[in-house]
Design a protein around this motif. Sequence first.
Motif, PDB file in Angstrom:
ATOM      1  N   SER A   9       0.793  -1.196   0.061  1.00  0.00           N
ATOM      2  CA  SER A   9      -0.072  -0.029   0.110  1.00  0.00           C
ATOM      3  C   SER A   9       1.191   1.283  -0.017  1.00  0.00           C
ATOM      4  O   SER A   9       2.103   1.027  -0.140  1.00  0.00           O
ATOM      5  CB  SER A   9      -0.910  -0.046   1.320  1.00  0.00           C
ATOM      6  N   PRO A  10       0.500   2.504   0.015  1.00  0.00           N
ATOM      7  CA  PRO A  10       1.263   3.667  -0.088  1.00  0.00           C
ATOM      8  C   PRO A  10       2.082   3.644   1.155  1.00  0.00           C
ATOM      9  O   PRO A  10       3.042   4.471   1.448  1.00  0.00           O
ATOM     10  CB  PRO A  10       0.254   4.959   0.115  1.00  0.00           C
ATOM     11  N   ARG A  11       1.731   2.838   2.377  1.00  0.00           N
ATOM     12  CA  ARG A  11       2.754   2.542   3.568  1.00  0.00           C
ATOM     13  C   ARG A  11       3.351   1.368   3.608  1.00  0.00           C
ATOM     14  O   ARG A  11       3.320   0.494   4.417  1.00  0.00           O
ATOM     15  CB  ARG A  11       1.864   2.925   4.852  1.00  0.00           C
ATOM     16  N   ALA A  12       3.777   0.639   2.347  1.00  0.00           N
ATOM     17  CA  ALA A  12       4.391  -0.458   2.148  1.00  0.00           C
ATOM     18  C   ALA A  12       5.651  -0.575   3.324  1.00  0.00           C
ATOM     19  O   ALA A  12       6.362   0.476   3.441  1.00  0.00           O
ATOM     20  CB  ALA A  12       4.654  -0.839   0.735  1.00  0.00           C
ATOM     21  N   GLN A 154      -6.760  -6.559 -11.094  1.00  0.00           N
ATOM     22  CA  GLN A 154      -6.359  -5.531 -11.908  1.00  0.00           C
ATOM     23  C   GLN A 154      -5.111  -4.818 -11.649  1.00  0.00           C
ATOM     24  O   GLN A 154      -3.952  -4.561 -12.360  1.00  0.00           O
ATOM     25  CB  GLN A 154      -7.173  -4.476 -12.358  1.00  0.00           C
ATOM     26  N   ALA A 155      -5.154  -4.520 -10.275  1.00  0.00           N
ATOM     27  CA  ALA A 155      -3.839  -3.806  -9.707  1.00  0.00           C
ATOM     28  C   ALA A 155      -2.702  -4.630  -9.215  1.00  0.00           C
ATOM     29  O   ALA A 155      -1.661  -4.091  -9.155  1.00  0.00           O
ATOM     30  CB  ALA A 155      -4.440  -2.990  -8.428  1.00  0.00           C
ATOM     31  N   ALA A 156      -2.919  -5.734  -9.056  1.00  0.00           N
ATOM     32  CA  ALA A 156      -1.843  -6.942  -8.601  1.00  0.00           C
ATOM     33  C   ALA A 156      -1.320  -7.864  -9.302  1.00  0.00           C
ATOM     34  O   ALA A 156      -0.766  -8.727  -8.971  1.00  0.00           O
ATOM     35  CB  ALA A 156      -2.237  -7.282  -7.199  1.00  0.00           C
ATOM     36  N   THR A 157      -1.864  -7.971 -10.325  1.00  0.00           N
ATOM     37  CA  THR A 157      -1.143  -8.787 -11.570  1.00  0.00           C
ATOM     38  C   THR A 157      -0.724  -7.983 -12.834  1.00  0.00           C
ATOM     39  O   THR A 157      -1.467  -6.855 -13.051  1.00  0.00           O
ATOM     40  CB  THR A 157      -2.353 -10.103 -11.566  1.00  0.00           C
ATOM     41  N   ASP A 231      -4.025   5.440  -6.222  1.00  0.00           N
ATOM     42  CA  ASP A 231      -3.006   6.626  -5.829  1.00  0.00           C
ATOM     43  C   ASP A 231      -3.626   7.825  -5.755  1.00  0.00           C
ATOM     44  O   ASP A 231      -3.467   8.730  -4.787  1.00  0.00           O
ATOM     45  CB  ASP A 231      -1.818   6.860  -6.736  1.00  0.00           C
ATOM     46  N   ARG A 232      -4.957   8.142  -6.417  1.00  0.00           N
ATOM     47  CA  ARG A 232      -5.576   9.318  -6.302  1.00  0.00           C
ATOM     48  C   ARG A 232      -7.095   9.269  -5.855  1.00  0.00           C
ATOM     49  O   ARG A 232      -7.831   9.288  -7.000  1.00  0.00           O
ATOM     50  CB  ARG A 232      -5.482  10.068  -7.454  1.00  0.00           C
ATOM     51  N   PRO A 233      -7.228   8.641  -4.682  1.00  0.00           N
ATOM     52  CA  PRO A 233      -8.853   8.467  -4.616  1.00  0.00           C
ATOM     53  C   PRO A 233      -9.504   9.613  -4.733  1.00  0.00           C
ATOM     54  O   PRO A 233      -9.221  10.727  -4.271  1.00  0.00           O
ATOM     55  CB  PRO A 233      -8.854   8.004  -3.002  1.00  0.00           C
ATOM     56  N   PRO A 431      -4.956   0.966 -13.980  1.00  0.00           N
ATOM     57  CA  PRO A 431      -5.133   0.223 -12.512  1.00  0.00           C
ATOM     58  C   PRO A 431      -5.586   1.397 -11.555  1.00  0.00           C
ATOM     59  O   PRO A 431      -6.496   0.857 -10.565  1.00  0.00           O
ATOM     60  CB  PRO A 431      -3.638   0.055 -12.214  1.00  0.00           C
ATOM     61  N   GLU A 432      -5.391   2.573 -11.640  1.00  0.00           N
ATOM     62  CA  GLU A 432      -5.948   3.450 -10.718  1.00  0.00           C
ATOM     63  C   GLU A 432      -7.675   3.612 -10.838  1.00  0.00           C
ATOM     64  O   GLU A 432      -8.282   4.158  -9.774  1.00  0.00           O
ATOM     65  CB  GLU A 432      -5.606   4.865 -10.669  1.00  0.00           C
ATOM     66  N   LYS A 433      -8.240   3.033 -11.816  1.00  0.00           N
ATOM     67  CA  LYS A 433      -9.799   3.114 -11.751  1.00  0.00           C
ATOM     68  C   LYS A 433     -10.341   1.707 -11.992  1.00  0.00           C
ATOM     69  O   LYS A 433     -11.280   1.482 -12.393  1.00  0.00           O
ATOM     70  CB  LYS A 433     -10.060   3.940 -13.271  1.00  0.00           C
TER      71      LYS A 433
END
Length: 499
Positions: A9-12, A154-157, A231-233, A431-433
């Motif tokens: 996540s953003p705080r990985a 979509q975001a993790a593959t 990244d831009r919710p 991915p962001e959508k």
Amino acid sequence: MSESSVHTSPRAASGPARATPAGQEPVRHHDHPTPVLGALGLFTVLLGAALPLIDFFIVNVALPTIDRDLDAGPAMLELVVAGYGLAYAVLLVLGGRLGDMVGRRRLFLIGMAAFGITSLACGLAPDAWTLVGARVAQGAAAALMLPQVLATIQAATRGPRRARAMSLYGATAGLSMVVGQILGGVLVAAAPMASVFGESAGWRSVFLVNVPVVVVGLVLAARAVPETRSDRPAPVDVPGTLLLALSLVTLLAPLTEGRAAGWPLWTWLSLALFPFSAYAFYRVERRADRLGRVPLVPPSLLRLDSLRRGLALVVPFSIGFGGFMFVIAVALQQGLRLGPAAAGLSLAPMALAFFGASLAGPRLVRRYGTRVVTAGGLIQAVGVVVLALTAHYAWQGLGIWGLLPGVAIAGLGQGLQLPVLFRIVLSDVPPEKAGVGGGVMTTTQQAALALGVATLGTLFLALVPALGMRDALVVTLLAQLAAVALTVGLSLRLPRTVG
């Protein structure tokens, strides 16, 4: 560390900081700059995808026993089905947006836990109104959980892994719709908890079976599903959400409840309001996009050629599929007097053929591209024709073996279409959508499934008094054949390759 245990996540998790000039934040090396969905994580999210679709169909064969036990009546039984479907369809896009904002893994866990609690409430319902309320809440929980599945994939593959994951998602979706009806029939007949619930054990078990599955899913998700978010919710589009809900309710509520309620005035007023609410939704979303806001369904997303053309095929496919599953359950139980187990198991060849075709799909797509969808539609058409001829000429004494050729051929054709269509719809979504894209697709599919039950189901039930069960089934199958023909025609407009 295994792939499936990575949580990004953003705080990985990060490595040691490098030296930086005074006054600046240290720069850290990220061990995993992008989230990775491993095999166990993929299994877990696919389990989450299966549960809502199974529960949409699992009650079809349980409705007669619910009616007898709770003295529900036709209108209340329609609400048991429609309440779940409406809440599910109305909230799916919002569920995808919330996942983009707060984290898809987090919302997946919340939605799955809520699904287990509401399933327990359904199974313990003391009367029909309580069951309807629990079903509405169960549909809302499903709408929180399901969009996170596609968004996480979509975001993790990437690359071939994503293509394989999307094919498995399509296989899971189609198989779940058939397995739901099979499982419902077996559970109603077996009544495994009769010593506790007596005669009502059969229908209650179709809901209570979800509880242990949810517990397992929560444990696996906490360990194996990576956290992802946009990244831009964007904030929730309240006007768009309300207008989308109004549009779906004004269309689906009268179509699902109208026949059982005798088509009162409110059903016609609701249908008359639908085009105005849909147009208002479109205008509000377009205006928000022009003003630089982020609408619930961004028009830019609908301008993606792959998404737009793919959705155009998902609609007739799902209308035919949803209508068929409802009609065949009624015809087998009330027309042929098959028990719930036999009625459910009659569809087992369809499930097996669908699953086999889904597994072969990725290899066929690499070789033949989207013409696999066209071939699948033609094969499905053959299966529907075989079923219609079988019903017409061999109705008396028709059972599992007589139905086998038609349902197996139809299942083979469906398995070559649905997984590929899902891949096409989401192939160009950024991915962001991913959450929004998944929500739009699943909302379209769910609304079309409910529309199929409402339209083909209403046609079938309206024809039964005049034509009898056999001929009403034949006419309805021919109406489904028109939807299959439309799917085949639209498939010729697809790009030859799939991203």
